[in-house]
Scaffold this active site. Structure first.
Site, PDB file in Angstrom:
ATOM      1  N   CYS A   5      -2.657   9.230  -1.526  1.00  0.00           N
ATOM      2  CA  CYS A   5      -2.983   9.380  -0.103  1.00  0.00           C
ATOM      3  C   CYS A   5      -3.615  10.741   0.191  1.00  0.00           C
ATOM      4  CB  CYS A   5      -1.748   9.165   0.765  1.00  0.00           C
ATOM      5  SG  CYS A   5      -0.475  10.408   0.576  1.00  0.00           S
TER       6      CYS A   5
ATOM      7  N   ARG B 191      -8.842   8.376   4.044  1.00  0.00           N
ATOM      8  CA  ARG B 191      -9.786   7.312   3.676  1.00  0.00           C
ATOM      9  C   ARG B 191     -10.555   6.814   4.896  1.00  0.00           C
ATOM     10  NH1 ARG B 191      -9.240   2.213   4.767  1.00  0.00           N
ATOM     11  NH2 ARG B 191      -7.062   2.528   5.336  1.00  0.00           N
ATOM     12  N   ARG B 192      -9.819   6.503   5.969  1.00  0.00           N
ATOM     13  CA  ARG B 192     -10.481   6.016   7.174  1.00  0.00           C
ATOM     14  C   ARG B 192     -11.387   7.091   7.766  1.00  0.00           C
ATOM     15  NH1 ARG B 192      -4.734   3.714   9.242  1.00  0.00           N
ATOM     16  NH2 ARG B 192      -4.828   1.640   8.300  1.00  0.00           N
TER      17      ARG B 192
ATOM     18  N   ARG C  17       2.441   5.245  17.971  1.00  0.00           N
ATOM     19  CA  ARG C  17       1.014   5.571  18.010  1.00  0.00           C
ATOM     20  C   ARG C  17       0.316   4.880  19.180  1.00  0.00           C
ATOM     21  NH1 ARG C  17      -0.847   4.714  11.877  1.00  0.00           N
ATOM     22  NH2 ARG C  17       1.168   3.656  11.673  1.00  0.00           N
TER      23      ARG C  17
ATOM     24  N   LYS D  62       0.824  -1.214   0.000  1.00  0.00           N
ATOM     25  CA  LYS D  62       0.000   0.000   0.000  1.00  0.00           C
ATOM     26  C   LYS D  62       0.862   1.271   0.000  1.00  0.00           C
ATOM     27  CE  LYS D  62      -0.951   0.787   4.944  1.00  0.00           C
ATOM     28  NZ  LYS D  62      -2.020   1.003   5.935  1.00  0.00           N
ATOM     29  N   ASP D  63       2.153   1.152   0.340  1.00  0.00           N
ATOM     30  CA  ASP D  63       3.054   2.313   0.300  1.00  0.00           C
ATOM     31  C   ASP D  63       3.594   2.594  -1.099  1.00  0.00           C
ATOM     32  OD1 ASP D  63       2.817   2.691   3.036  1.00  0.00           O
ATOM     33  OD2 ASP D  63       4.636   1.564   3.521  1.00  0.00           O
TER      34      ASP D  63
ATOM     35  N   ARG E  84       0.503  10.487  13.913  1.00  0.00           N
ATOM     36  CA  ARG E  84       1.611   9.987  13.104  1.00  0.00           C
ATOM     37  C   ARG E  84       2.575   9.178  13.968  1.00  0.00           C
ATOM     38  NH1 ARG E  84       3.812  12.145   8.848  1.00  0.00           N
ATOM     39  NH2 ARG E  84       4.843  10.119   8.872  1.00  0.00           N
TER      40      ARG E  84
END
Length: 361
Positions: free
Chosen positions: A263, A151-152, A175, A100-101, A169
């Site tokens: 993103c 997105r979330r 986190r 996904k990166d 972040r």
């Protein structure tokens, strides 16, 4: 760029005087990245016991800029650029990424030579200890949820309008520490795959089903990036390809690329491979989740003949010689067709507005 740990000569003398091949594997320095790279290394060592695999770790832009939301930095290759620079300079031979990166268009001369079997692609809720046992809909009004993903946030604002969302972040360890040691967040949203790979599955309070939050393109899958001209290394890693994961991720990446997403805009997907059919659900959202376009399409991935991918045939950056070319092409077509459908319904306006509003924040 931070200088990577010193790379070794590809041929190294063993104690008996014989030369053994050395393959240098590039990775980010985070604990999760190292775990993922070790996982790929172990798979390759099983298949190639005569080859020595060495890990070269380095930091990326995304690892260094921790006070800005990912969507605001404006760099598509936040977690990959330094690794690809090392690959281009022959300082490493392969690079292990979270798929996904990886941008949907890779720099010239690079390709994804392996996409491994996908871990859970879903997002997970990790609650502050004081809210243990609750779910998102049970949290008090105006509870703050931490996520660095547009997105979330867009999907969850739509589904749970009583909650508020703020960026958080840092790597997984950071986190979780921010969640546990302060009262800033009632919960944070993380990829379930990362928590599972770290051995922290017990921290998952709930898994978000697609009805609540569809996932990011490629989420949960590991990718091995190589120099496209290195046919021997491509052959070495290609056996790690997982057939259904490859087809699902090609469809997802084609969908995102055709939308010109990234993103900095909220784009979400859900895929399923079942009985030689590939299903793709894709959606685009406004930043606050109030506007949404969502649809589902399917395509047959039954090979129409036994031709496999040609030497120079990559699909959205993925080269898979061991999967029929017609199946790969069908998966890419599915992503493009669904993107075209949403664009015909007005997706471009939603994404353009989302991008402009994000830039202005």
């Amino acid at each position: 760029m931070e200088k990577p740990e010193e790379a070794q000569n590809p041929l190294e003398k063993e104690g008996n005087g014989n030369a053994s091949r050395v393959i240098r594997m590039g990775t980010r320095k985070s604990q999760l990245a190292r775990i993922q790279t070790d996982y790929v290394k172990d798979k390759l060592m099983e298949l190639h016991p005569d080859v020595k695999f060495e890990i070269v770790a380095m930091s990326t832009i995304g690892d260094k800029i921790l006070d800005t939301a990912l969507s605001k930095i404006g760099e598509k290759s936040l977690f990959t650029k330094e690794l690809e620079n090392a690959l281009e300079r022959n300082e490493v031979d392969i690079v292990v990424h979270s798929l996904k990166d990886l941008p949907t268009t890779l720099p010239p001369g690079f390709t994804v030579g392996a996409v491994l079997e996908r871990e859970s692609p879903f997002d997970a809720v990790v609650l502050h200890p004081k809210h243990a046992g609750l779910s998102l809909d049970m949290l008090p009004e105006k509870s703050v949820i931490g996520t660095s993903s547009l997105r979330r946030a867009a999907q969850l604002k739509r589904r749970f309008p009583h909650l508020e969302f703020e960026s958080i972040r840092g790597n997984l360890n950071t986190r979780l520490k921010k969640l546990d040691e302060k009262d800033d967040f009632a919960a944070i949203i993380l990829a379930a795959a990362g928590l599972k790979r770290m051995g922290w599955e017990n921290r998952i309070s709930m898994i978000l089903e697609p009805a609540d939050c569809m996932y990011a393109v490629g989420q949960g899958a590991l990718a091995v990036e190589v120099r496209a001209r290195d046919r021997d290394i491509l052959n070495m890693v290609s056996v790690l390809h997982h057939h259904d994961t490859v087809l699902r991720c090609i469809a997802e990446r084609a969908f995102l690329r055709h939308l010109e997403g990234g993103c900095s805009v909220p784009v979400a997907v859900h895929t399923e491979a079942k009985d030689a059919l590939l299903y793709l659900t894709g959606a685009v959202y406004s930043l606050d989740g109030s506007d949404m376009l969502k649809d589902t399409m399917q395509i047959s991935t039954v090979p129409d003949n036994e031709t496999h991918a040609s030497d120079d045939c990559a699909h959205v950056g993925v080269t898979a010689y061991n999967i029929p070319e017609s199946s790969l092409a069908a998966a890419e077509k599915l992503g493009v067709d669904l993107a075209e459908l949403l664009l015909s319904k007005g997706a471009k306006d939603i994404l353009t507005t989302a991008r402009q509003l994000n830039d202005a924040r």
